[in-house]
Design an enzyme around this catalytic site. Structure first.
Site, PDB file in Angstrom:
ATOM      1  N   ASP A 125      -8.435 -19.191  -9.307  1.00 39.92           N
ATOM      2  CA  ASP A 125      -7.102 -19.141  -9.899  1.00 39.92           C
ATOM      3  C   ASP A 125      -6.404 -20.458  -9.554  1.00 39.92           C
ATOM      4  OD1 ASP A 125      -6.310 -18.904  -7.260  1.00 39.92           O
ATOM      5  OD2 ASP A 125      -5.153 -17.060  -7.540  1.00 39.92           O
ATOM      6  N   HIS A 126      -5.106 -20.540  -9.816  1.00 39.23           N
ATOM      7  CA  HIS A 126      -4.377 -21.787  -9.535  1.00 39.23           C
ATOM      8  C   HIS A 126      -4.395 -22.129  -8.051  1.00 39.23           C
ATOM      9  CE1 HIS A 126      -1.738 -18.330  -9.262  1.00 39.23           C
ATOM     10  NE2 HIS A 126      -0.960 -19.003  -8.437  1.00 39.23           N
ATOM     11  N   CYS A 160      -9.542 -18.570  -4.368  1.00 40.80           N
ATOM     12  CA  CYS A 160      -8.118 -18.373  -4.645  1.00 40.80           C
ATOM     13  C   CYS A 160      -7.361 -18.879  -3.420  1.00 40.80           C
ATOM     14  CB  CYS A 160      -7.793 -16.926  -5.013  1.00 40.80           C
ATOM     15  SG  CYS A 160      -8.051 -15.697  -3.732  1.00 40.80           S
ATOM     16  N   HIS A 175     -27.741 -11.477   6.486  1.00 40.76           N
ATOM     17  CA  HIS A 175     -27.607 -10.036   6.775  1.00 40.76           C
ATOM     18  C   HIS A 175     -27.135  -9.213   5.585  1.00 40.76           C
ATOM     19  CE1 HIS A 175     -27.241 -10.444  11.454  1.00 40.76           C
ATOM     20  NE2 HIS A 175     -28.218 -11.172  10.942  1.00 40.76           N
ATOM     21  N   ASN A 176     -26.323  -9.812   4.724  1.00 44.80           N
ATOM     22  CA  ASN A 176     -25.666  -9.023   3.673  1.00 44.80           C
ATOM     23  C   ASN A 176     -26.177  -9.328   2.263  1.00 44.80           C
ATOM     24  OD1 ASN A 176     -23.130 -10.068   5.716  1.00 44.80           O
ATOM     25  ND2 ASN A 176     -23.613  -7.886   5.651  1.00 44.80           N
ATOM     26  N   ARG A 196     -34.454  -4.765   8.464  1.00 49.58           N
ATOM     27  CA  ARG A 196     -33.444  -3.728   8.708  1.00 49.58           C
ATOM     28  C   ARG A 196     -32.195  -3.944   7.838  1.00 49.58           C
ATOM     29  NH1 ARG A 196     -32.925  -7.633  12.483  1.00 49.58           N
ATOM     30  NH2 ARG A 196     -30.876  -8.163  13.324  1.00 49.58           N
TER      31      ARG A 196
HETATM   32  C1  RB5 Z   1      -1.685 -16.845  -5.792  1.00 54.84           C
HETATM   33  O1  RB5 Z   1      -0.399 -17.210  -5.445  1.00 54.84           O
HETATM   34  C2  RB5 Z   1      -2.348 -16.088  -4.642  1.00 54.84           C
HETATM   35  O2  RB5 Z   1      -1.756 -14.853  -4.485  1.00 54.84           O
HETATM   36  C3  RB5 Z   1      -3.828 -15.965  -4.897  1.00 54.84           C
HETATM   37  O3  RB5 Z   1      -4.389 -17.216  -5.049  1.00 54.84           O
HETATM   38  C4  RB5 Z   1      -4.617 -15.277  -3.807  1.00 54.84           C
HETATM   39  O4  RB5 Z   1      -4.347 -15.825  -2.567  1.00 54.84           O
HETATM   40  C5  RB5 Z   1      -4.592 -13.810  -3.822  1.00 54.84           C
HETATM   41  O5  RB5 Z   1      -5.229 -13.144  -3.024  1.00 54.84           O
END
Ligand code: RB5
Length: 144
Positions: free
Chosen positions: A11-12, A68, A101-102, A135
């Site tokens: 995202d931004h 994010c 592990h995951n 495991r």
């Molecule tokens: C965006 O402001 C922010 O909420 C997003 O990038 C993220 O951190 C959400 O979990």
């Protein structure tokens, strides 16, 4: 053999870091499927988590990277899908363990919480570490 494809999304809050990590992944020899976002304009992180998940579910990408601000929203969104194991990592040890592990198939990072060199270390470890199986296989199966 064809190159492995990694789907990336942000995202931004993760846009700038995604740009750098995309270059790193290409330098590592991966084909990168960049699913956006493509600017710092405000968007909603679940939309981009969904795109990366769909690319993995559809077989267009083997694994993914989501970024994010905190990494938290992206990991919550991605982990709502069966077969997706998205690991929010804060250092190269967590990135290595997420694979060993995951058998994590998506690396999640928070641009506002970790520095770019650390994020790059996470990418480097995550995409060079194999699942240990044994495991851990039994435990991962129980997640399904
Ligand atoms: C965006 O402001 C922010 O909420 C997003 O990038 C993220 O951190 C959400 O979990």
């Amino acid at each position: 053999m064809s190159q492995k494809t990694i789907a990336v999304g942000a995202d931004h809050g993760g846009y700038e870091m995604k740009l750098d990590l995309t270059v790193q992944l290409r330098d590592m020899g991966f084909t990168v499927l960049d699913l956006g976002t493509d600017s710092a304009d405000s968007v909603d992180y679940p939309d981009f988590a969904e795109l990366v998940v769909k690319a993995i579910e559809g077989g267009e990408a083997e694994r993914g990277v989501l970024v994010c601000g905190s990494g938290i929203g992206m990991s919550i969104a991605a982990n709502r899908h069966k077969g997706i194991r998205a690991a929010l990592c804060s250092d190269e040890v967590s990135a290595e363990l997420a694979r060993q592990h995951n058998d994590a198939n998506i690396l999640v990072l928070g641009e506002r919480l970790i520095e770019l060199p650390v994020a790059k270390q996470c990418v480097s470890k995550f995409f060079s570490t194999e699942f240990e199986g044994g495991r851990h296989e039994r435990r991962v199966k129980k997640l399904g």
